[in-house]
Design a protein around this motif. Structure first.
Motif, mmCIF file in Angstrom:
data_model
loop_
_atom_site.group_PDB
_atom_site.id
_atom_site.type_symbol
_atom_site.label_atom_id
_atom_site.label_comp_id
_atom_site.label_asym_id
_atom_site.label_seq_id
_atom_site.Cartn_x
_atom_site.Cartn_y
_atom_site.Cartn_z
ATOM 1 N N ASN A 24 0.892 -1.004 0.015
ATOM 2 C CA ASN A 24 0.006 0.005 0.084
ATOM 3 C C ASN A 24 0.957 1.144 -0.111
ATOM 4 O OD1 ASN A 24 -1.958 1.821 0.350
ATOM 5 N ND2 ASN A 24 -2.602 1.453 2.465
ATOM 6 N N ALA A 25 1.493 1.318 -1.216
ATOM 7 C CA ALA A 25 2.594 2.498 -1.102
ATOM 8 C C ALA A 25 1.857 3.943 -0.984
ATOM 9 C CB ALA A 25 3.309 2.269 -2.440
ATOM 10 N N HIS A 26 2.850 4.558 -0.566
ATOM 11 C CA HIS A 26 2.584 6.252 -0.626
ATOM 12 C C HIS A 26 3.747 6.680 -1.090
ATOM 13 C CE1 HIS A 26 1.784 10.370 0.643
ATOM 14 N NE2 HIS A 26 0.741 10.006 0.531
ATOM 15 N N PRO A 27 3.827 8.036 -2.096
ATOM 16 C CA PRO A 27 4.962 8.451 -2.504
ATOM 17 C C PRO A 27 5.983 8.970 -1.571
ATOM 18 C CG PRO A 27 2.992 9.078 -3.801
ATOM 19 C CD PRO A 27 2.549 8.319 -2.662
ATOM 20 N N ASP A 28 5.410 9.722 -0.338
ATOM 21 C CA ASP A 28 6.276 10.179 0.494
ATOM 22 C C ASP A 28 6.837 9.168 1.548
ATOM 23 O OD1 ASP A 28 5.383 12.501 -0.337
ATOM 24 O OD2 ASP A 28 4.067 12.870 0.796
ATOM 25 N N GLU A 29 6.602 7.874 1.637
ATOM 26 C CA GLU A 29 6.895 7.163 2.548
ATOM 27 C C GLU A 29 8.387 6.272 2.164
ATOM 28 O OE1 GLU A 29 7.590 5.506 6.120
ATOM 29 O OE2 GLU A 29 5.700 6.725 5.672
ATOM 30 N N TYR A 34 8.511 0.091 5.500
ATOM 31 C CA TYR A 34 7.256 -1.090 5.240
ATOM 32 C C TYR A 34 7.518 -2.322 5.976
ATOM 33 C CZ TYR A 34 5.233 1.936 1.569
ATOM 34 O OH TYR A 34 4.807 3.101 0.940
ATOM 35 N N TYR A 71 1.079 12.040 -7.104
ATOM 36 C CA TYR A 71 0.269 11.515 -6.238
ATOM 37 C C TYR A 71 -1.030 11.177 -6.864
ATOM 38 C CZ TYR A 71 3.216 13.890 -2.759
ATOM 39 O OH TYR A 71 4.229 14.097 -1.945
ATOM 40 N N GLN A 75 -2.109 7.289 -7.387
ATOM 41 C CA GLN A 75 -3.352 7.008 -6.460
ATOM 42 C C GLN A 75 -4.522 6.359 -7.461
ATOM 43 O OE1 GLN A 75 -5.935 10.039 -5.170
ATOM 44 N NE2 GLN A 75 -6.864 9.051 -3.841
#
Length: 94
Positions: A24-29, A34, A71, A75
């Protein structure tokens, strides 16, 4: 895994690969953060996380050069690939 991000199609391919990995990737993480929810172990080795972090940086650069919001691109791919687009409007349709 894709090895370089050169265009928007590569950004989309990268996100599809992350979804296929179950991320469940987020560009800022940072990918070093993970964790596998079942085992509690890191989801990626240091090398795997470094590659993904580099690819995410490249994704930001490519999207900036193309005048596209990273984003929104990521998304939209996430929603389509997971089937959540049936419940959540896609950024391109808002």
């Amino acid at each position: 895994m894709i090895s370089e991000i050169k265009n928007i199609k590569d950004v989309e391919c990268f996100m599809k690969q992350l979804v296929a990995e179950g991320t469940n990737a987020h560009p800022d993480e940072d990918f070093n953060n993970y964790v596998n929810m079942e085992s509690g172990e890191p989801a990626y080795t240091l090398e795997e996380a470094a590659l993904r972090n580099s690819l995410m940086e490249q994704s930001f650069d490519v999207c900036d050069l193309c005048g596209v919001d990273v984003y929104s691109v990521m998304q939209e791919i996430f929603l389509i690939e997971t089937g959540l687009d049936k419940y959540i409007p896609l950024p391109s349709q808002v």
